[in-house]
Write an enzyme that holds these catalytic residues in place. Structure first.
Site, PDB file in Angstrom:
ATOM      1  N   HIS A  57      -2.472 -31.289  37.719  1.00  0.00           N
ATOM      2  CA  HIS A  57      -2.340 -30.402  38.877  1.00  0.00           C
ATOM      3  C   HIS A  57      -0.840 -30.145  39.042  1.00  0.00           C
ATOM      4  O   HIS A  57      -0.029 -31.072  38.899  1.00  0.00           O
ATOM      5  CB  HIS A  57      -2.864 -31.075  40.142  1.00  0.00           C
ATOM      6  CG  HIS A  57      -4.343 -31.263  40.178  1.00  0.00           C
ATOM      7  ND1 HIS A  57      -5.029 -31.309  41.365  1.00  0.00           N
ATOM      8  CD2 HIS A  57      -5.266 -31.421  39.203  1.00  0.00           C
ATOM      9  CE1 HIS A  57      -6.310 -31.491  41.134  1.00  0.00           C
ATOM     10  NE2 HIS A  57      -6.480 -31.576  39.822  1.00  0.00           N
ATOM     11  N   GLU A  59       1.103 -29.698  41.626  1.00  0.00           N
ATOM     12  CA  GLU A  59       1.759 -30.436  42.707  1.00  0.00           C
ATOM     13  C   GLU A  59       2.018 -31.886  42.300  1.00  0.00           C
ATOM     14  O   GLU A  59       3.111 -32.414  42.532  1.00  0.00           O
ATOM     15  CB  GLU A  59       0.906 -30.413  43.984  1.00  0.00           C
ATOM     16  CG  GLU A  59       0.548 -29.028  44.480  1.00  0.00           C
ATOM     17  CD  GLU A  59      -0.764 -28.504  43.919  1.00  0.00           C
ATOM     18  OE1 GLU A  59      -1.275 -27.517  44.477  1.00  0.00           O
ATOM     19  OE2 GLU A  59      -1.284 -29.071  42.926  1.00  0.00           O
ATOM     20  N   CYS A  87      -4.450 -30.936  47.109  1.00  0.00           N
ATOM     21  CA  CYS A  87      -5.651 -31.753  47.260  1.00  0.00           C
ATOM     22  C   CYS A  87      -5.226 -33.178  47.659  1.00  0.00           C
ATOM     23  O   CYS A  87      -4.045 -33.519  47.579  1.00  0.00           O
ATOM     24  CB  CYS A  87      -6.444 -31.770  45.953  1.00  0.00           C
ATOM     25  SG  CYS A  87      -5.665 -32.725  44.623  1.00  0.00           S
ATOM     26  N   CYS A  90      -3.074 -34.995  44.986  1.00  0.00           N
ATOM     27  CA  CYS A  90      -1.698 -34.509  44.883  1.00  0.00           C
ATOM     28  C   CYS A  90      -0.879 -34.901  46.110  1.00  0.00           C
ATOM     29  O   CYS A  90       0.274 -35.314  45.971  1.00  0.00           O
ATOM     30  CB  CYS A  90      -1.694 -32.996  44.702  1.00  0.00           C
ATOM     31  SG  CYS A  90      -2.393 -32.488  43.104  1.00  0.00           S
TER      32      CYS A  90
END
Length: 156
Positions: A57, A59, A87, A90
């Site tokens: 991800h 982030e 999310c 993250c």
């Protein structure tokens, strides 16, 4: 430099461009940039599918890189602009990074409406007393990125 004076729209456009690049590559449409002194110092887009790595991800990847490449004082003056509210995974990873703030385009509640998977807890709750979480910024444009993506063709 005061982070309130940053060119928020320009940086969010960069994050949204990275989200589109991810989608064009076959990944889910997420992108993020790290900004300090109103200059992009790092960027990433989602690579979960193409790298076959759930940790990719943008982030989380940028939080990891920031902890390795920047001193805590530098991270405390850094803003993450991200196409979608982080999310829980993250946001949890960003606790250690200690960014000044996170600015998103599409909220977790909105992405949940598109994907059918609303996060059980929002990023602001996880990052409370660590990092300010602000958004939405350029929300209509960010929602359009997700609406154009074929979410029904992706695995859960």
């Amino acid at each position: 430099m005061d982070v309130d004076d940053f060119d928020h729209d320009s940086h969010m456009h960069s994050a949204l461009d990275l989200a589109r690049e991810a989608a064009d590559r076959g990944d889910r449409p997420f992108g993020s940039v790290l900004v300090r002194d109103d200059e992009v110092v790092a960027s990433a887009s989602n690579r979960v599918v193409t790298a076959n790595d759930v940790r990719r991800h943008p982030e989380l990847h940028l939080a990891y890189r920031a902890c390795r490449e920047f001193e805590p004082e530098e991270r405390a003056e850094t803003v993450m602009y991200t196409s979608t509210e982080p999310c829980p995974m993250c946001a949890g990873g960003m606790i250690r990074a200690g960014f000044d703030r996170v600015v998103y385009s599409v909220g977790g509640d909105e992405i949940g409406a598109v994907t059918g998977h609303e996060p059980p807890v929002r990023a602001a709750t996880i990052l409370e007393d660590v990092t300010d979480v602000l958004g939405p910024v350029l929300n209509e444009e960010g929602r359009r990125v997700h609406e154009e993506f074929n979410w029904s063709a992706t695995e859960d």
